[in-house]
Design an enzyme around this catalytic site. Structure first.
Site, PDB file in Angstrom:
ATOM      1  N   GLY A  18       0.816  -1.217   0.000  1.00 25.66           N
ATOM      2  CA  GLY A  18       0.000   0.000   0.000  1.00 25.66           C
ATOM      3  C   GLY A  18       0.843   1.256   0.000  1.00 25.66           C
ATOM      4  N   HIS A  19       1.943   1.238  -0.745  1.00 22.68           N
ATOM      5  CA  HIS A  19       2.905   2.362  -0.673  1.00 22.68           C
ATOM      6  C   HIS A  19       2.388   3.632  -1.338  1.00 22.68           C
ATOM      7  CE1 HIS A  19       3.527   0.877  -4.713  1.00 22.68           C
ATOM      8  NE2 HIS A  19       4.110   2.035  -4.992  1.00 22.68           N
ATOM      9  N   LEU A 112      -1.795  -2.325  10.104  1.00 22.54           N
ATOM     10  CA  LEU A 112      -2.362  -1.023  10.452  1.00 22.54           C
ATOM     11  C   LEU A 112      -3.852  -1.120  10.640  1.00 22.54           C
ATOM     12  CD1 LEU A 112      -0.430   1.084   7.896  1.00 22.54           C
ATOM     13  CD2 LEU A 112      -0.493   1.432  10.334  1.00 22.54           C
ATOM     14  N   GLY A 113      -4.311  -0.741  11.800  1.00 20.33           N
ATOM     15  CA  GLY A 113      -5.745  -0.707  12.084  1.00 20.33           C
ATOM     16  C   GLY A 113      -6.253   0.711  12.023  1.00 20.33           C
ATOM     17  N   SER A 114      -7.170   1.022  12.916  1.00 16.66           N
ATOM     18  CA  SER A 114      -7.794   2.345  12.907  1.00 16.66           C
ATOM     19  C   SER A 114      -8.490   2.534  14.247  1.00 16.66           C
ATOM     20  CB  SER A 114      -8.824   2.384  11.793  1.00 16.66           C
ATOM     21  OG  SER A 114      -9.756   3.402  12.016  1.00 16.66           O
ATOM     22  N   SER A 115      -8.631   3.780  14.680  1.00 15.91           N
ATOM     23  CA  SER A 115      -9.319   4.012  15.957  1.00 15.91           C
ATOM     24  C   SER A 115     -10.808   3.700  15.859  1.00 15.91           C
ATOM     25  CB  SER A 115      -9.101   5.451  16.424  1.00 15.91           C
ATOM     26  OG  SER A 115      -9.553   6.350  15.435  1.00 15.91           O
ATOM     27  N   CYS A 116     -11.339   3.546  14.633  1.00 10.38           N
ATOM     28  CA  CYS A 116     -12.774   3.246  14.523  1.00 10.38           C
ATOM     29  C   CYS A 116     -13.103   1.804  14.888  1.00 10.38           C
ATOM     30  CB  CYS A 116     -13.305   3.595  13.139  1.00 10.38           C
ATOM     31  SG  CYS A 116     -12.716   2.492  11.865  1.00 10.38           S
ATOM     32  N   TYR A 143     -15.747  -0.964   7.628  1.00 10.37           N
ATOM     33  CA  TYR A 143     -14.291  -0.818   7.673  1.00 10.37           C
ATOM     34  C   TYR A 143     -13.766  -1.336   9.021  1.00 10.37           C
ATOM     35  CZ  TYR A 143      -9.808   1.698   7.513  1.00 10.37           C
ATOM     36  OH  TYR A 143      -8.484   2.043   7.511  1.00 10.37           O
ATOM     37  N   LYS A 147     -11.035  -4.273   9.869  1.00 10.87           N
ATOM     38  CA  LYS A 147      -9.796  -3.996  10.612  1.00 10.87           C
ATOM     39  C   LYS A 147      -9.699  -4.860  11.875  1.00 10.87           C
ATOM     40  CE  LYS A 147      -7.616  -1.100   8.057  1.00 10.87           C
ATOM     41  NZ  LYS A 147      -6.300  -1.449   7.542  1.00 10.87           N
ATOM     42  N   THR A 171      -4.840   7.137  15.477  1.00 13.65           N
ATOM     43  CA  THR A 171      -5.975   8.045  15.585  1.00 13.65           C
ATOM     44  C   THR A 171      -6.205   8.679  14.214  1.00 13.65           C
ATOM     45  OG1 THR A 171      -6.884   9.747  17.024  1.00 13.65           O
ATOM     46  CG2 THR A 171      -4.627  10.107  16.238  1.00 13.65           C
ATOM     47  N   LEU A 173      -5.702  10.511  11.005  1.00 16.02           N
ATOM     48  CA  LEU A 173      -4.446  10.966  10.401  1.00 16.02           C
ATOM     49  C   LEU A 173      -4.696  12.037   9.346  1.00 16.02           C
ATOM     50  CD1 LEU A 173      -2.866   7.438   9.825  1.00 16.02           C
ATOM     51  CD2 LEU A 173      -2.271   9.074  11.636  1.00 16.02           C
ATOM     52  N   HIS A 186     -11.386  12.220   4.155  1.00 13.17           N
ATOM     53  CA  HIS A 186     -11.573  12.516   5.579  1.00 13.17           C
ATOM     54  C   HIS A 186     -11.614  14.027   5.760  1.00 13.17           C
ATOM     55  CE1 HIS A 186     -10.056   8.326   6.048  1.00 13.17           C
ATOM     56  NE2 HIS A 186     -10.994   8.337   6.989  1.00 13.17           N
ATOM     57  N   ASP A 276     -22.567  13.308  11.958  1.00 12.73           N
ATOM     58  CA  ASP A 276     -21.462  13.689  12.854  1.00 12.73           C
ATOM     59  C   ASP A 276     -20.504  12.526  13.077  1.00 12.73           C
ATOM     60  OD1 ASP A 276     -21.751  16.330  13.532  1.00 12.73           O
ATOM     61  OD2 ASP A 276     -22.982  15.940  15.311  1.00 12.73           O
TER      62      ASP A 276
HETATM   63  P1  GDP Z   1     -14.520   9.928  11.217  1.00 11.39           P
HETATM   64  O1  GDP Z   1     -13.548  10.391  12.248  1.00 11.39           O
HETATM   65  O2  GDP Z   1     -14.476   8.468  10.970  1.00 11.39           O
HETATM   66  O3  GDP Z   1     -15.907  10.404  11.534  1.00 11.39           O
HETATM   67  O4  GDP Z   1     -14.048  10.521   9.819  1.00 11.39           O
HETATM   68  P2  GDP Z   1     -14.154  11.898   9.013  1.00 11.39           P
HETATM   69  O5  GDP Z   1     -12.791  12.480   8.913  1.00 11.39           O
HETATM   70  O6  GDP Z   1     -14.822  11.590   7.717  1.00 11.39           O
HETATM   71  O7  GDP Z   1     -15.098  12.877   9.817  1.00 11.39           O
HETATM   72  C1  GDP Z   1     -14.729  13.463  11.033  1.00 11.39           C
HETATM   73  C2  GDP Z   1     -15.750  14.498  11.445  1.00 11.39           C
HETATM   74  O8  GDP Z   1     -15.619  15.649  10.598  1.00 11.39           O
HETATM   75  C3  GDP Z   1     -17.216  14.070  11.348  1.00 11.39           C
HETATM   76  O9  GDP Z   1     -17.910  14.604  12.461  1.00 11.39           O
HETATM   77  C4  GDP Z   1     -17.684  14.769  10.062  1.00 11.39           C
HETATM   78  O10 GDP Z   1     -19.084  15.032  10.049  1.00 11.39           O
HETATM   79  C5  GDP Z   1     -16.902  16.067  10.155  1.00 11.39           C
HETATM   80  N1  GDP Z   1     -16.763  16.785   8.876  1.00 11.39           N
HETATM   81  C6  GDP Z   1     -16.990  18.110   8.692  1.00 11.39           C
HETATM   82  N2  GDP Z   1     -16.835  18.452   7.404  1.00 11.39           N
HETATM   83  C7  GDP Z   1     -16.461  17.321   6.745  1.00 11.39           C
HETATM   84  C8  GDP Z   1     -16.139  17.044   5.391  1.00 11.39           C
HETATM   85  O11 GDP Z   1     -16.194  17.885   4.527  1.00 11.39           O
HETATM   86  N3  GDP Z   1     -15.762  15.761   5.094  1.00 11.39           N
HETATM   87  C9  GDP Z   1     -15.698  14.787   6.049  1.00 11.39           C
HETATM   88  N4  GDP Z   1     -15.294  13.556   5.692  1.00 11.39           N
HETATM   89  N5  GDP Z   1     -16.034  15.007   7.342  1.00 11.39           N
HETATM   90  C10 GDP Z   1     -16.407  16.258   7.688  1.00 11.39           C
END
Ligand code: GDP
Length: 324
Positions: A18-19, A112-116, A143, A147, A171, A173, A186, A276
């Protein structure tokens, strides 16, 4: 089975699966300062969703160390919209890479995992012991299940065969090499792009998804790559280990920080029709800190270098795929 190892990377052949991703490319940058040989394979050369070719490639290239950074990743919307890819593609790649690593007898594997992977209402800050103590956040459970399966594979191979496979849980990234897809990225990449485009268009407002109240912890990907190398050298256990920065803030404050770095001066609006996700996701990183590692990039300087990287690849980011 918790232990501190003293593994020497010098002279080793290290395969980064996954480079091309944000984490994989940071690992390749970081490994350049280790005295080892970094192995990578383009997708045309090696399709990790295929079992036989994966095994054949590993047999032919004989890595002693495998870093499993290959994954189908995406933000909250992508996770919601592509549950099949997030679950099945990730499971396939994990099975192929982890199983083949066992078959060829690699000395160390870092998954590599994830905090989710932790429950939606896990006790905060989230210790590794919270795993499987409650229901997952539904927006990314596909996902997360994949993981969790990957980390369980590592534990199973360690238990049954004594393989030195470890799992690392980062956490949220951000940083160089992120995916700037407007819908599937993200929050850090999404907002860097949106604020930049709003600045160019002199737009009076920018919309941020959700209420702005969720709390998230952000870690620069180059810090994370450094943590992975540290753990490859110093950590051997069946317990997954968390890697966070301790730098937690609300999405509203995070958005304001991104706007400042990008130089956008308009107003932020919140679209509460967008999800959210989990209300809070702060990792308890006391175990890696006790081993002697900590993050050292401030959010401001990390965002500044991410923005610089975004500007360098701006033309490329505009050619977004329909689905990532
Ligand atoms: P999460 O940590 O798994 O929820 O991953 P995300 O990075 O997709 O979202 C983090 C938080 O940012 C969530 O509460 C989203 O609703 C908020 N957020 C605000 N604006 C955005 C956006 O434009 N894109 C994404 N992906 N999240 C957003």
């Amino acid at each position: 089975m918790t232990g501190v190892s003293n593994y020497d990377l010098a002279g080793k052949r290290v395969f980064v699966a996954g480079h091309r991703g944000m984490v994989g490319s940071a690992l390749v940058r970081r490994l350049a300062s280790e005295n080892c040989t970094v192995l990578i394979a383009d997708r045309r050369e090696l399709d990790l969703t295929k079992e036989e070719p994966t095994l054949r490639w590993l047999e032919a290239n004989r890595p002693e160390v495998v870093v499993h950074a290959a994954a189908k990743v995406g933000g909250i919307a992508a996770n919601n919209n592509f549950p099949v890819e997030f679950l099945c593609d990730n499971l396939e790649v994990e099975l192929n890479v982890i199983r083949a690593s066992h078959t060829i007898g690699v000395q160390r594997l870092l998954f590599l995992g994830s905090s989710c992977i932790y429950p939606k209402y896990a006790k905060q800050p989230i210790a590794e012991s919270e795993l499987l103590t409650g229901p997952l956040e539904p927006t990314n459970e596909w996902y997360a299940i994949a993981k969790i399966a990957g980390l369980k594979m590592c534990q199973a191979y360690r238990r049954q065969y004594g393989d030195d496979f470890i799992s690392v849980m980062p956490t949220n990234l951000y940083g160089r090499g992120d995916n700037y897809h407007p819908d599937h990225s993200h929050v850090p990449a999404a907002l860097i792009r949106r604020f930049h485009e709003a600045k160019l268009a002199k737009a009076p407002t920018v919309t941020v998804w959700g209420t702005g109240t969720p709390l998230r912890e952000f870690l620069n990907v180059d810090d994370f790559a450094d943590a992975c190398i540290f753990l490859l050298k110093n950590y051997s256990s069946d317990l997954p280990i968390n890697v966070g920065s301790g730098n937690e803030l609300t999405i509203a404050d995070f958005a304001a920080a991104v706007a400042e770095v990008v130089g956008y001066e308009g107003k932020l609006l919140f679209d509460t029709s967008k999800p959210d996700g989990t209300p809070r996701k702060l990792l308890d990183s006391s175990r890696i800190r006790a081993l002697g590692w900590r993050a050292n990039t401030s959010l401001r300087s990390g965002l500044a270098s991410a923005y610089e990287d975004f500007l360098k690849g701006y033309g490329r980011h505009l050619e977004v795929p329909a689905a990532s």
